[in-house]
Design a protein around this motif. Structure first.
Motif, PDB file in Angstrom:
ATOM      1  N   ASP A 472       0.829  -1.208   0.000  1.00  0.00           N
ATOM      2  CA  ASP A 472       0.000   0.000   0.000  1.00  0.00           C
ATOM      3  C   ASP A 472       0.861   1.256   0.000  1.00  0.00           C
ATOM      4  O   ASP A 472       0.592   2.215  -0.742  1.00  0.00           O
ATOM      5  N   GLU A 473       1.892   1.257   0.828  1.00  0.00           N
ATOM      6  CA  GLU A 473       2.761   2.434   0.910  1.00  0.00           C
ATOM      7  C   GLU A 473       3.524   2.656  -0.395  1.00  0.00           C
ATOM      8  O   GLU A 473       3.713   3.801  -0.826  1.00  0.00           O
ATOM      9  N   TYR A 474       3.933   1.564  -1.065  1.00  0.00           N
ATOM     10  CA  TYR A 474       4.656   1.710  -2.329  1.00  0.00           C
ATOM     11  C   TYR A 474       3.729   2.232  -3.428  1.00  0.00           C
ATOM     12  O   TYR A 474       4.121   3.103  -4.221  1.00  0.00           O
ATOM     13  N   VAL A 475       2.510   1.716  -3.471  1.00  0.00           N
ATOM     14  CA  VAL A 475       1.549   2.192  -4.473  1.00  0.00           C
ATOM     15  C   VAL A 475       1.242   3.669  -4.250  1.00  0.00           C
ATOM     16  O   VAL A 475       1.189   4.468  -5.197  1.00  0.00           O
ATOM     17  N   ASP A 476       1.051   4.061  -3.003  1.00  0.00           N
ATOM     18  CA  ASP A 476       0.786   5.474  -2.707  1.00  0.00           C
ATOM     19  C   ASP A 476       1.980   6.347  -3.092  1.00  0.00           C
ATOM     20  O   ASP A 476       1.810   7.474  -3.580  1.00  0.00           O
ATOM     21  N   ALA A 477       3.183   5.832  -2.881  1.00  0.00           N
ATOM     22  CA  ALA A 477       4.380   6.613  -3.207  1.00  0.00           C
ATOM     23  C   ALA A 477       4.552   6.793  -4.710  1.00  0.00           C
ATOM     24  O   ALA A 477       5.157   7.775  -5.158  1.00  0.00           O
ATOM     25  N   GLN A 546      11.929   4.947  -3.803  1.00  0.00           N
ATOM     26  CA  GLN A 546      12.934   3.896  -3.703  1.00  0.00           C
ATOM     27  C   GLN A 546      12.944   3.244  -2.333  1.00  0.00           C
ATOM     28  O   GLN A 546      13.037   2.014  -2.214  1.00  0.00           O
ATOM     29  N   SER A 547      12.837   4.033  -1.278  1.00  0.00           N
ATOM     30  CA  SER A 547      12.859   3.461   0.075  1.00  0.00           C
ATOM     31  C   SER A 547      11.660   2.552   0.300  1.00  0.00           C
ATOM     32  O   SER A 547      11.777   1.491   0.932  1.00  0.00           O
ATOM     33  N   ARG A 548      10.488   2.952  -0.236  1.00  0.00           N
ATOM     34  CA  ARG A 548       9.299   2.100  -0.109  1.00  0.00           C
ATOM     35  C   ARG A 548       9.481   0.801  -0.875  1.00  0.00           C
ATOM     36  O   ARG A 548       9.053  -0.271  -0.422  1.00  0.00           O
ATOM     37  N   LEU A 549      10.118   0.874  -2.025  1.00  0.00           N
ATOM     38  CA  LEU A 549      10.359  -0.329  -2.810  1.00  0.00           C
ATOM     39  C   LEU A 549      11.303  -1.277  -2.085  1.00  0.00           C
ATOM     40  O   LEU A 549      11.094  -2.498  -2.079  1.00  0.00           O
ATOM     41  N   GLU A 550      12.343  -0.733  -1.471  1.00  0.00           N
ATOM     42  CA  GLU A 550      13.276  -1.583  -0.735  1.00  0.00           C
ATOM     43  C   GLU A 550      12.587  -2.266   0.442  1.00  0.00           C
ATOM     44  O   GLU A 550      12.852  -3.443   0.725  1.00  0.00           O
TER      45      GLU A 550
END
Length: 724
Positions: A472-477, A546-550
């Motif tokens: 969810d956080e990565y999609v929002d980012a 990038q941080s969310r992806l990691e």
């Protein structure tokens, strides 16, 4: 009727235009002509006789214009390079030879504008035209500012749009200012600005005009009416209270097609004689560089008594046969009409559906819009009432549409659309029962075990709470709906809006064709950056997310899969089965080994023989059998009925030989197959299969050294294989 346009380009050809300024390596004339050639080539590509072009040269060595000598002095060193008229490629080539810097500084650009106004006035008379004059100059020539008021009044009276583009002209809005400008140029810029202000024209610097050339221009499309008649609810012929509204239906969205290419061949003889003999390409302007290509098709049947065992037949003697299993069923022309549904033109509402019950994936194609008939107030009132009723009830209408008699019927969904000054019904095609594909897939939010238990969490196939939150956080980012900044620097505008995304193949081909028409000997230009702008996400957004992806990669325990080895697999290192049953040992026993491939089960048995072969001779024998099966499939194919299976077998054959590093077996077979296909040995004319193989040459071509090291075929030879 098509729009009419009359455009006159005034080109400054003074000696100062051969100089280079602003750090450029091309002359001011060549740089400014980028804009002119682009505009003229666009007109040529449109191929509309009502889009006319004229070209005037100012500060030329000669004087060639009708106003010289009749209107007094001031029209010297001005030449008409092309009279107003339709433009084609031949005219463009002739014009290119005339555009070159002169050896004079004399010539008045204002007088050239007067000449252009006279040309347009004489050509267009009082007819409805879109009139335009474009002046390209460096502003170094002497200009007479007298009579500017009268000239601007005449321009406005003739409804002409005047555009002045100056080489290195100052433009505060664009942010350009030339240093060390000559006094003559400063004075001329002021005169040109005054003229533009008085006639409501456009003034700009050439740098801005050239920078906008890479922005694709959307081709203006006139409204295309697909239906003109009555929209009915009920049958007005039988029921007096049935609803009938006079409407018109137009395309709202329609796929833009990529420009087609005609087949031509380099001409070996004189071009003009071809046109005299009637060999010109239909719809294509004949040139001396290309010759027409005409297709000829013959039909043959087997006839033992004819020479060569085949006899030509006329097209009129052919009949239609529909595939029924592996045979053909003949239907005569008189009986063929029975298969057509007799329909009459109609637009009838069948029923209504609530918006919540309609699934968007039912949309089948292009969108249309239905409006009330022009100049029909009663129809407008009825349609408006119907549209507002659908909006208030939050419903859609389902209608049957037949655009003209004999046309196949279509089901469409009508949706209301209301704007302050516009109301219409948008429609999309609906699928029939045969168009819908229903597939059953396991649910994503639960797992049903073999025993029938349902698990919603704590299962290896279900995401954990932490994994769901990380996703969810990565999609929002990565959200681009509000990524673009507005004028105040706030992120609240949509990224990649529809009106900003252009079709790369369409505009790239147009760009290349225009460039090659203007510069036939120069290399092709690079792809315009705007066409590749949305090929990848914004770099700043990627860095931000990038941080969310990691975190997501860590939470999902994502690991890189090692690449597959192309080397032949060693049989001694196969993993041991959990059951402990050695299947390989059973299949390797002599009594269990396959020796002959069944054509009905060719792929599995071919793979099995190769997998468990103990000697290369067994693989060679399997390759020979597979080749024979493929040839048999082609020879026994009724039309193209067996082509798909043959291509599938070829693909498996090739992949297997690549895997086992024996490319020579496949390459020798493919060369032999090509020879047989093109010579007609495999059941007649099979060139259609050859063209299908050419389309899939990446997966069916020769195995070259870039794919398999043992191959003796170079990549160049593999590419050349399908060209001959």
């Amino acid at each position: 009727m098509a729009d009419k346009e009359a455009t006159v380009y005034i080109i400054d050809l003074g000696s100062s235009m051969r100089d280079c300024h602003g750090g450029r390596i091309e002359s001011d004339l060549d740089w400014g002509m980028r804009y002119v050639w682009d505009k003229i080539s666009t007109t040529v590509a449109a191929s509309r006789k009502t889009w006319t072009v004229g070209v005037v040269g100012v500060r030329t060595d000669e004087t060639s214009n009708p106003l010289h000598g009749h209107e007094g002095e001031g029209y010297e060193n001005i030449s008409i390079l092309q009279e107003l008229g339709p433009m084609n490629l031949t005219s463009l080539r002739n014009l290119q030879g005339l555009i070159k810097p002169s050896d004079t500084e004399s010539g008045d650009s204002i007088s050239a504008i007067v000449l252009a106004v006279d040309m347009i006035e004489r050509f267009t008379k009082k007819l409805k035209y879109k009139r335009k004059i474009i002046l390209v100059t460096d502003g170094e020539g002497a200009v007479d500012p007298d009579d500017i008021d009268d000239i601007s009044a005449k321009i406005k009276d003739c409804d002409i749009e005047l555009v002045i583009l100056g080489v290195d002209f100052d433009d505060a809005e664009f942010g350009f200012k030339e240093e060390d400008k000559s006094s003559q140029k400063k004075v001329n810029e002021g005169i040109f600005k005054d003229l533009i202000n008085k006639c409501d024209g456009l003034y700009g610097t050439m740098a801005e005009a050239i920078s906008e050339l890479e922005i694709p221009r959307i081709k203006p499309v006139r409204p295309y009416k697909t239906y003109d008649g009555e929209l009915t609810l009920g049958n007005p012929a039988e029921h007096k209270d049935a609803l009938s509204i006079s409407v018109e239906r137009y395309f709202k969205t329609h796929k833009a097609t990529i420009p087609p290419a005609s087949r031509v061949v380099l001409s070996t003889g004189p071009g003009p004689s071809q046109a005299a003999e009637g060999n010109e390409m239909e719809g294509v302007e004949p040139t001396g560089a290309f010759a027409a290509v005409k297709n000829a098709r013959t039909y043959r049947v087997n006839d033992p008594e004819a020479p060569g065992g085949k006899r030509d037949v006329e097209f009129e003697s052919l009949a239609k046969g529909y595939e029924y299993g592996k045979t053909a069923v003949h239907i005569s022309e008189s009986e063929y009409n029975i298969t057509k549904i007799e329909t009459t033109k109609c637009f009838t509402i069948l029923g209504f559906i609530h918006q919540e019950k309609y699934d968007p994936f039912f949309n089948m194609g292009e969108t249309g819009q239905t409006v009330a008939q022009k100049l029909n107030d009663a129809a407008a009132l009825k349609l408006s009432s119907f549209i507002h009723s659908l909006r208030e009830l939050e419903s859609y209408a389902v209608a049957r549409l037949v655009t003209k008699d004999g046309k196949e019927p279509a089901l469409i969904l009508l949706a209301p659309h209301i704007e302050p000054d516009f109301e219409c019904l948008y429609d999309v095609p609906l699928p029939f029962a045969e168009d819908v594909r229903n597939y059953q897939f396991p649910p994503l939010d639960k797992v049903i075990t073999v025993t029938g238990n349902i698990k919603y969490d704590d299962h290896r196939l279900l995401p954990s709470k932490d994994l769901s939150e990380a996703m969810d956080e990565y999609v929002d980012a990565m959200d681009i709906s509000t990524w673009v900044q507005d004028e105040e620097g706030i992120h609240n505008l949509e990224y990649a809006a529809v009106e900003d995304v252009f079709c790369p193949p369409l505009h790239r081909i147009n760009q290349v064709v225009r460039h090659r028409a203007i510069y036939p000997d120069q290399p092709l230009p690079p792809v315009a950056p705007i066409l590749l702008k949305y090929s990848n996400p914004p770099e700043e957004l990627v860095v931000k997310a990038q941080s969310r992806l990691e975190d997501l990669i860590e939470e999902a325990n994502v690991k890189k899969v090692p690449p597959k080895s192309k080397a032949r697999r060693e049989k001694g290192h196969k993993p041991e089965p959990i059951s402990g049953l050695d299947v390989d040992a059973l299949l390797n026993q002599p009594q269990n080994k396959l020796k002959k491939i069944d054509p009905e089960n060719a792929i599995p048995e071919f793979k099995q023989i190769v997998e468990y072969a103990s000697e290369e001779s067994e693989i060679e024998d399997a390759a020979r059998q597979m080749g024979a099966i493929i040839r048999s499939l082609i020879s026994n194919s009724l039309g193209n009925s067996g082509y798909d299976r043959a291509i599938e077998y070829l693909s498996v054959f090739r992949d297997t030989m690549v895997r086992w590093e024996m490319p020579a077996l496949y390459n020798s077979f493919l060369r032999d197959l090509k020879k047989r296909l093109l010579s007609g040995e495999l059941g007649g004319d099979r060139r259609e299969l050859w063209w299908q193989m050419k389309g899939a040459k990446a997966t069916l071509g020769l195995i070259d050294q870039s794919v398999s090291d043992p191959s003796n075929v170079t990549p160049e030879e593999a590419a050349e294989f399908f060209k001959k």
